[in-house]
Design a protein around this motif. Sequence first.
Motif, mmCIF file in Angstrom:
data_model
loop_
_atom_site.group_PDB
_atom_site.id
_atom_site.type_symbol
_atom_site.label_atom_id
_atom_site.label_comp_id
_atom_site.label_asym_id
_atom_site.label_seq_id
_atom_site.Cartn_x
_atom_site.Cartn_y
_atom_site.Cartn_z
ATOM 1 N N MET A 1 3.761 -5.932 4.678
ATOM 2 C CA MET A 1 2.527 -5.913 5.467
ATOM 3 C C MET A 1 2.108 -4.481 5.779
ATOM 4 N N THR A 2 3.124 -3.660 6.129
ATOM 5 C CA THR A 2 2.834 -2.258 6.456
ATOM 6 C C THR A 2 2.340 -1.508 5.234
ATOM 7 N N ASP A 3 2.977 -1.782 4.076
ATOM 8 C CA ASP A 3 2.551 -1.108 2.849
ATOM 9 C C ASP A 3 1.127 -1.485 2.488
ATOM 10 N N MET A 4 0.783 -2.773 2.670
ATOM 11 C CA MET A 4 -0.580 -3.213 2.366
ATOM 12 C C MET A 4 -1.577 -2.570 3.311
ATOM 13 N N SER A 5 -1.195 -2.472 4.596
ATOM 14 C CA SER A 5 -2.083 -1.843 5.570
ATOM 15 C C SER A 5 -2.297 -0.376 5.247
ATOM 16 N N THR A 6 -1.225 0.327 4.891
ATOM 17 C CA THR A 6 -1.328 1.750 4.530
ATOM 18 C C THR A 6 -2.183 1.938 3.285
ATOM 19 N N ALA A 7 -1.986 1.061 2.295
ATOM 20 C CA ALA A 7 -2.783 1.148 1.064
ATOM 21 C C ALA A 7 -4.257 0.886 1.353
ATOM 22 N N SER A 8 -4.527 -0.061 2.251
ATOM 23 C CA SER A 8 -5.911 -0.369 2.603
ATOM 24 C C SER A 8 -6.569 0.811 3.302
ATOM 25 N N ILE A 9 -5.822 1.424 4.221
ATOM 26 C CA ILE A 9 -6.364 2.598 4.931
ATOM 27 C C ILE A 9 -6.632 3.730 3.955
ATOM 28 N N GLN A 10 -5.670 3.948 3.032
ATOM 29 C CA GLN A 10 -5.840 5.017 2.050
ATOM 30 C C GLN A 10 -7.030 4.743 1.138
ATOM 31 N N SER A 11 -7.164 3.468 0.740
ATOM 32 C CA SER A 11 -8.283 3.107 -0.125
ATOM 33 C C SER A 11 -9.616 3.309 0.583
ATOM 34 N N ASN A 12 -9.687 2.895 1.857
ATOM 35 C CA ASN A 12 -10.918 3.078 2.627
ATOM 36 C C ASN A 12 -11.241 4.552 2.828
ATOM 37 N N TYR A 13 -10.199 5.341 3.063
ATOM 38 C CA TYR A 13 -10.407 6.780 3.260
ATOM 39 C C TYR A 13 -10.942 7.433 1.991
ATOM 40 N N MET A 14 -10.334 7.110 0.839
ATOM 41 C CA MET A 14 -10.785 7.689 -0.423
ATOM 42 C C MET A 14 -12.207 7.252 -0.748
ATOM 43 N N GLU A 15 -12.543 5.997 -0.412
ATOM 44 C CA GLU A 15 -13.900 5.520 -0.625
ATOM 45 C C GLU A 15 -14.889 6.292 0.246
ATOM 46 N N MET A 16 -14.497 6.554 1.494
ATOM 47 C CA MET A 16 -15.359 7.322 2.395
ATOM 48 C C MET A 16 -15.541 8.747 1.889
ATOM 49 N N VAL A 17 -14.458 9.344 1.368
ATOM 50 C CA VAL A 17 -14.539 10.704 0.826
ATOM 51 C C VAL A 17 -15.472 10.739 -0.375
ATOM 52 N N ARG A 18 -15.344 9.749 -1.286
ATOM 53 C CA ARG A 18 -16.219 9.697 -2.472
ATOM 54 C C ARG A 18 -17.678 9.528 -2.057
ATOM 55 N N ARG A 19 -17.911 8.686 -1.029
ATOM 56 C CA ARG A 19 -19.276 8.469 -0.574
ATOM 57 C C ARG A 19 -19.873 9.749 0.031
ATOM 58 N N LYS A 20 -19.060 10.460 0.811
ATOM 59 C CA LYS A 20 -19.532 11.709 1.405
ATOM 60 C C LYS A 20 -19.831 12.741 0.325
ATOM 61 N N ARG A 21 -18.972 12.807 -0.686
ATOM 62 C CA ARG A 21 -19.216 13.747 -1.781
ATOM 63 C C ARG A 21 -20.488 13.385 -2.540
ATOM 64 N N LEU A 22 -20.700 12.078 -2.743
ATOM 65 C CA LEU A 22 -21.903 11.640 -3.437
ATOM 66 C C LEU A 22 -23.150 12.017 -2.652
ATOM 67 N N TYR A 23 -23.137 11.720 -1.345
ATOM 68 C CA TYR A 23 -24.278 12.050 -0.501
ATOM 69 C C TYR A 23 -24.474 13.564 -0.414
ATOM 70 N N GLY A 24 -23.363 14.293 -0.305
ATOM 71 C CA GLY A 24 -23.461 15.749 -0.242
ATOM 72 C C GLY A 24 -24.025 16.336 -1.520
ATOM 73 N N GLY A 25 -23.555 15.803 -2.686
ATOM 74 C CA GLY A 25 -24.075 16.286 -3.959
ATOM 75 C C GLY A 25 -25.547 15.963 -4.133
ATOM 76 N N ALA A 26 -25.947 14.752 -3.715
ATOM 77 C CA ALA A 26 -27.357 14.374 -3.823
ATOM 78 C C ALA A 26 -28.229 15.257 -2.929
ATOM 79 N N ALA A 27 -27.752 15.534 -1.696
ATOM 80 C CA ALA A 27 -28.518 16.388 -0.784
ATOM 81 C C ALA A 27 -28.621 17.802 -1.323
ATOM 82 N N LEU A 28 -27.511 18.319 -1.890
ATOM 83 C CA LEU A 28 -27.520 19.675 -2.445
ATOM 84 C C LEU A 28 -28.452 19.751 -3.655
#
Length: 284
Positions: A1-28
């Motif tokens: 359960m803990t491993d799944m929770s950690t993987a989910s958090i990591q996946s959400n974080y990486m998705e947020m980072v990719r989204r921020k990079r996409l928005y940042g690149g589009a704005a630039l």
Amino acid sequence: MTDMSTASIQSNYMEMVRRKRLYGGAALSLFALVMVSGFMLADSRNAGGFWQGIPNIFDFPRDVWKDTLPKLDQLPSHFATYFPSLIETINIAAVSTLLGSMLAILLSLFATRGLAKYPALIGPVRRIMDILRAFPEIVIALVLIFILGGGPVPAMIAIAFHTAGSLGKLFSEVNENADLKPIEGLSSVGATWTQRMWLGVIPQVAPNYFSYAILRFEINIRASAILGFVGAGGIGYELKNAMSWGQGKYDDAAAIFILLFATIVVFDQLSSYVRDRLISKGGH
């Protein structure tokens, strides 16, 4: 359960980072596109073209140097000639800073939540400050010169209006950090709104007010010199005349440049010293 929770958090974080990079690149990319298109439009409308004019960028400084070098012994007399105009420029900046600061204090007190006498006027007063600082000093000065004629008065009024809008915004932010306990104490003994502001708020925020006003005074010296180019008097007007005469008068222009540069450096150092002293006293 803990491993799944950690993987989910990591996946959400990486998705947020990719989204921020996409928005940042589009704005630039959008910013770069606007800058390039704006530059191309300005270049197409510029007489002679920007790129064609780049090789001539140092022509004026070279002409000033060539005209001034044989007349270095005349610079002291030029300093004496244009010093009264410099004093006029400093006076314009000082009076406009004083008037603008007084108006800014009044506007800021009416625009601060928790302090305003009439809460319904907070929004309108803030919009007034927005309008005052939205128009550059030179635009206001040109209108006033058309109405009042040339001279230092239009410049003083124009700079004072812009100063009131700019400092009013800063002063209102300072007011929001004021301690309300003295105001509540004054209210409990029946003090009026004016007394509460004068005795409960102003003593707390006066050092910050003064620090911002000193900084604005330094800015207004530059503004008053620039307004001289549109007929508002001061050393800027003398500089415009010296440059208009062309070669043979460039030594006058050099003397004015030196006077103006020295004045800005002196007041910059003075304002920095005063602000540092105020901050250090506030820290103690």
